[in-house]
Design a protein around this motif. Structure first.
Motif, PDB file in Angstrom:
ATOM      1  N   GLU A  53       0.819  -1.206   0.000  1.00 20.58           N
ATOM      2  CA  GLU A  53       0.000   0.000   0.000  1.00 20.58           C
ATOM      3  C   GLU A  53       0.859   1.264   0.000  1.00 20.58           C
ATOM      4  O   GLU A  53       0.429   2.315  -0.488  1.00 20.58           O
ATOM      5  CB  GLU A  53      -0.943  -0.003   1.200  1.00 20.58           C
ATOM      6  CG  GLU A  53      -0.285   0.158   2.553  1.00 20.58           C
ATOM      7  CD  GLU A  53       0.274  -1.132   3.095  1.00 20.58           C
ATOM      8  OE1 GLU A  53       0.714  -1.126   4.262  1.00 20.58           O
ATOM      9  OE2 GLU A  53       0.266  -2.148   2.357  1.00 20.58           O
ATOM     10  N   VAL A  54       2.088   1.184   0.527  1.00 17.07           N
ATOM     11  CA  VAL A  54       3.003   2.326   0.518  1.00 17.07           C
ATOM     12  C   VAL A  54       3.676   2.458  -0.848  1.00 17.07           C
ATOM     13  O   VAL A  54       3.794   3.555  -1.394  1.00 17.07           O
ATOM     14  CB  VAL A  54       4.066   2.193   1.621  1.00 17.07           C
ATOM     15  CG1 VAL A  54       5.079   3.343   1.548  1.00 17.07           C
ATOM     16  CG2 VAL A  54       3.401   2.169   2.988  1.00 17.07           C
ATOM     17  N   THR A  57       1.334   4.017  -3.441  1.00 22.36           N
ATOM     18  CA  THR A  57       0.574   5.182  -2.993  1.00 22.36           C
ATOM     19  C   THR A  57       0.252   6.135  -4.135  1.00 22.36           C
ATOM     20  O   THR A  57      -0.855   6.678  -4.229  1.00 22.36           O
ATOM     21  CB  THR A  57       1.351   5.936  -1.894  1.00 22.36           C
ATOM     22  OG1 THR A  57       1.529   5.063  -0.777  1.00 22.36           O
ATOM     23  CG2 THR A  57       0.594   7.168  -1.449  1.00 22.36           C
ATOM     24  N   ARG A  62      -4.852   6.182  -0.560  1.00 26.53           N
ATOM     25  CA  ARG A  62      -5.151   5.422   0.649  1.00 26.53           C
ATOM     26  C   ARG A  62      -6.638   5.059   0.727  1.00 26.53           C
ATOM     27  O   ARG A  62      -6.998   3.989   1.224  1.00 26.53           O
ATOM     28  CB  ARG A  62      -4.736   6.217   1.883  1.00 26.53           C
ATOM     29  CG  ARG A  62      -4.999   5.509   3.204  1.00 26.53           C
ATOM     30  CD  ARG A  62      -4.408   6.274   4.361  1.00 26.53           C
ATOM     31  NE  ARG A  62      -2.964   6.337   4.274  1.00 26.53           N
ATOM     32  CZ  ARG A  62      -2.146   5.369   4.708  1.00 26.53           C
ATOM     33  NH1 ARG A  62      -2.656   4.271   5.240  1.00 26.53           N
ATOM     34  NH2 ARG A  62      -0.849   5.494   4.626  1.00 26.53           N
ATOM     35  N   GLY A 196       8.481   6.105  -0.154  1.00 25.31           N
ATOM     36  CA  GLY A 196       7.648   5.142  -0.864  1.00 25.31           C
ATOM     37  C   GLY A 196       8.458   4.215  -1.744  1.00 25.31           C
ATOM     38  O   GLY A 196       8.025   3.817  -2.826  1.00 25.31           O
TER      39      GLY A 196
END
Length: 255
Positions: A53-54, A57, A62, A196
């Motif tokens: 998820e990072v 991004t 999110r 990230g």
């Protein structure tokens, strides 16, 4: 003599055994967790490695992750939901997932990362994306460790806060991004999360910068004082309480 065709030593004997038994569940270590399905690695997580998820991004806000988790997490099909809903292309998810898997597995399978436990039947909320054999994961972890040692054979920089060193060293744009966050407080894992970027790729940048003298660890950080361990500690390395012993030893070293 070891030849190029010989397999490197397994980083986790338990992982090898679980692969042979075609086990399904979660392999837990101090530095991370590997999720297995029928003996293959389907996902990995580590505090030292930014999650999928990072890393995605910029591609998926999110809010998109939260919706996918809320709707498909309970049934372990978040990956499939992201593709079916058009948020990610199938190939895009697969490539990003493999990158995150190898990144987290590198830290989770680090030598000396404490006792290993296995919880049968545990599945990750992402669901199956692209399973990888335990042998491939172990080989890739070994290759990455050897690469880091070739760049700068001092792993202290991997887990310690880093700070700028010689300002006259020429760096790339990518390395400059790392330097901008090297404030003597952030560790490489913190820097990777803020940028990230994969944790391992950030370690490569940090070790190259350390080899050039562009970063170092803060001088006020004392070197740990070696503590003589009682001979009986070596006899309980397979005991689940060894993690507690490690924490006690670290506390003594800090004092």
């Amino acid at each position: 003599m070891t030849t190029a065709l010989e397999a490197p030593p397994p980083l986790s004997p338990m992982l090898v055994r679980l692969a042979e038994e075609r086990a399904t569940g979660a392999l837990l270590r101090d530095h991370g967790t590997l999720y297995l399905a029928e003996g293959q690695v389907v996902h990995a997580e580590s505090p030292a490695a930014p999650g999928l998820e990072v890393l995605l991004t910029k591609r998926l806000p999110r809010e998109g992750w939260q919706e996918a988790f809320d709707r498909a997490g309970p049934c372990g099909r978040v990956g499939r939901f992201l593709v079916d809903s058009g948020r990610l292309a199938d190939g895009e998810l697969e490539l990003a997932h493999l990158g995150a898997l190898f990144d987290a597995a590198f830290f989770a399978l680090a030598p000396g990362s404490g006792p290993t436990r296995f919880r049968h039947g545990v599945a990750h909320w992402m669901g199956p994306v692209r399973p990888v054999s335990a042998t491939v994961v172990a080989r890739e972890c070994q290759r990455r460790r050897e690469l880091l040692d070739e760049l700068w054979p001092y792993p202290e920089t991997d887990n310690s806060p880093v700070v700028r060193g010689d300002p006259s060293v020429h760096v790339t744009r990518r390395q400059q991004d790392v330097l901008d966050l090297a404030d003597g407080v952030r560790t490489p894992a913190d820097i990777a999360r803020e940028l990230g970027r994969p944790g391992f790729h950030t370690l490569i940048d940090v070790r190259r910068l350390a080899a050039a003298g562009a970063v170092t660890t803060p001088r006020e950080t004392p070197e740990p004082v070696p503590v003589a361990m009682p001979p009986w500690i070596g006899q309980v390395t397979e005991d689940p309480d060894v993690a507690l012993l490690r924490r006690l030893r670290n506390a003594l070293e800090a004092l």
